[in-house]
Enzyme design. Structure first.
Site, mmCIF file in Angstrom:
data_model
loop_
_atom_site.group_PDB
_atom_site.id
_atom_site.type_symbol
_atom_site.label_atom_id
_atom_site.label_comp_id
_atom_site.label_asym_id
_atom_site.label_seq_id
_atom_site.Cartn_x
_atom_site.Cartn_y
_atom_site.Cartn_z
ATOM 1 N N TYR A 53 56.070 37.799 27.281
ATOM 2 C CA TYR A 53 55.589 38.738 28.357
ATOM 3 C C TYR A 53 56.911 39.682 28.763
ATOM 4 C CZ TYR A 53 51.487 35.936 29.272
ATOM 5 O OH TYR A 53 50.369 35.225 29.195
ATOM 6 N N SER A 205 42.299 36.150 32.194
ATOM 7 C CA SER A 205 41.590 37.430 32.515
ATOM 8 C C SER A 205 40.119 36.921 33.192
ATOM 9 C CB SER A 205 41.304 37.915 30.931
ATOM 10 O OG SER A 205 40.903 39.218 31.241
ATOM 11 N N PRO A 206 40.298 36.483 34.358
ATOM 12 C CA PRO A 206 39.144 35.926 34.986
ATOM 13 C C PRO A 206 38.285 37.263 35.657
ATOM 14 C CG PRO A 206 40.740 35.578 36.333
ATOM 15 C CD PRO A 206 41.596 35.876 35.116
ATOM 16 N N LEU A 207 38.935 38.137 35.897
ATOM 17 C CA LEU A 207 38.330 39.620 36.131
ATOM 18 C C LEU A 207 38.116 40.519 35.082
ATOM 19 C CD1 LEU A 207 40.159 40.149 39.411
ATOM 20 C CD2 LEU A 207 38.079 38.912 39.187
ATOM 21 N N GLY A 209 40.498 42.240 33.013
ATOM 22 C CA GLY A 209 40.915 43.421 32.990
ATOM 23 C C GLY A 209 40.362 44.504 34.023
ATOM 24 N N GLY A 210 39.817 43.977 35.168
ATOM 25 C CA GLY A 210 39.169 44.889 36.336
ATOM 26 C C GLY A 210 37.794 45.394 35.950
ATOM 27 N N LEU A 212 35.156 43.344 36.569
ATOM 28 C CA LEU A 212 34.455 42.417 37.361
ATOM 29 C C LEU A 212 35.358 42.712 38.924
ATOM 30 C CD1 LEU A 212 34.268 39.226 35.587
ATOM 31 C CD2 LEU A 212 32.204 40.849 36.118
ATOM 32 N N GLY A 214 35.017 45.621 40.810
ATOM 33 C CA GLY A 214 34.449 46.375 41.625
ATOM 34 C C GLY A 214 34.772 47.935 41.124
ATOM 35 N N LYS A 215 35.660 48.394 40.364
ATOM 36 C CA LYS A 215 35.967 49.380 40.036
ATOM 37 C C LYS A 215 34.951 50.387 39.078
ATOM 38 C CE LYS A 215 40.114 48.420 38.610
ATOM 39 N NZ LYS A 215 41.474 48.464 37.922
#
Length: 335
Positions: A53, A205-207, A209-210, A212, A214-215
């Protein structure tokens, strides 16, 4: 913040893990340290990084913060595999690289030991016995406390467990897989192996990369400019790419997440995180916010469970027909 045992170990960790992939890249050091301070203030103890990273920058930023903290109150995880230089042995999970990599991570993190040391990707060029015996030696030397894997297939994880058991080596006690409402393939093999073998699960990555968060909404014909889906598509089709997820199943899942968020007074991110936190076998999702605003939103998912009705709604809408042999085996399940 609640705390959970990491698999079958006696190590307790916070129900959310703070991921630091963006530190030194999209998140500057000052903001990163503010996130870390706020995470600990909220009861967080579990922090994940990796040597690749920011080519070591994430570990260095974390290390400068860690030097001012009560070390034994925190659980620090890092990973090795990626190339950290141009040499032929500067990457992979072979003995030479892993021994060099752990020493370099210890220096960057400014600590005497790593709580959880993970193989970042399965190494198909190195014998499993070489990787596992090397990791066992790092535990015996006191440089590492627990071992984990990330981005393994089910058979690779099970064979690693079996080899460690056969030779009396320290086993993997944690798996870091891709797992979220849109990516549930880990349920086919990986999660059953983890549950059967007492291995904790810390999804990355629970969302997604965005997707999930809301965007993204039904009716959009392109991702927001500068979003991860937009950038990844340009980069050559990374998993978050628009083409991968812009389909009816995704919009059905997103609609359900937004619906549950509105009914419960939460944000879509919090709903998606809570679903994952309450799934069987999951120890702690890794939240990897880039900004303080995103971080605070994610942090609010702690300690606020979804009820059974909403869990079932999200599980049903994100389900899909299983491929062979999983679908056939499910039909003949006897328990």
């Amino acid at each position: 913040m609640e705390y959970r045992y990491l698999g079958s170990t006696g190590l307790k960790v916070s129900e959310l893990c703070l991921g630091t992939m963006h530190f030194g890249f999209q998140t500057d050091e000052s903001t990163a340290h503010q996130m870390l301070d706020r995470f600990v203030e909220a009861g967080g103890t579990f922090i994940d990084t990796a040597d690749v990273y920011g080519a070591g920058a994430s570990e260095e930023i974390l290390g400068r913060w860690l030097a001012r903290q009560p070390r034994d109150k925190l659980v620090i995880a890092t990973k090795a595999y990626g190339a950290m230089g141009p040499g032929p042995n500067d990457g992979g999970a072979g003995r030479k690289h892993l021994i060099s990599a752990v020493e370099a991570s210890l220096r960057r993190l400014r600590t005497d030991y790593i709580d959880l040391y993970q193989v970042h990707v399965f190494d198909d060029a190195t014998p499993m016995a070489e990787t596992l015996s090397t990791l066992d030696g790092l535990v015996r030397a006191g440089k590492v406390r627990f071992l984990g894997a990330s981005n393994y297939a089910g058979w690779q994880l099970q064979k690693s467990v079996d080899l460690a058991r056969q030779h009396g080596w320290e086993p993997f006690t944690c798996l870091q897989p891709l797992y979220n409402l849109l990516d549930r393939e880990a349920e086919w093999d990986l999660i059953p192996v983890c549950q059967n073998e007492g291995i904790g699960i810390i999804p990355w990555s629970p969302l997604r990369g965005g997707w999930l968060a809301g965007k993204y909404r039904r009716g959009m014909d392109a991702p927001p400019a500068g979003s991860r889906a937009d950038v990844r598509a340009v980069d050559g089709g990374w998993p978050e790419a628009w083409e991968t997820y812009a389909n009816d199943r995704t919009w059905d899942v997103v609609d359900a997440v937004v619906e549950v968020a509105e009914k419960t007074g939460r944000t879509p991110s919090q709903v998606a995180l809570r679903w994952l936190m309450q799934r069987p076998g999951v120890t702690a999702p890794i939240i990897g916010a880039r900004t303080l605003e995103q971080f605070e939103d994610n942090l609010a998912a702690a300690g606020a469970p979804l009820d059974d009705e909403h869990m079932q709604r999200l599980t049903a809408v994100s389900d899909r027909p299983l491929p062979y042999p999983y679908g056939l085996l499910a039909r003949f399940r006897r328990r």
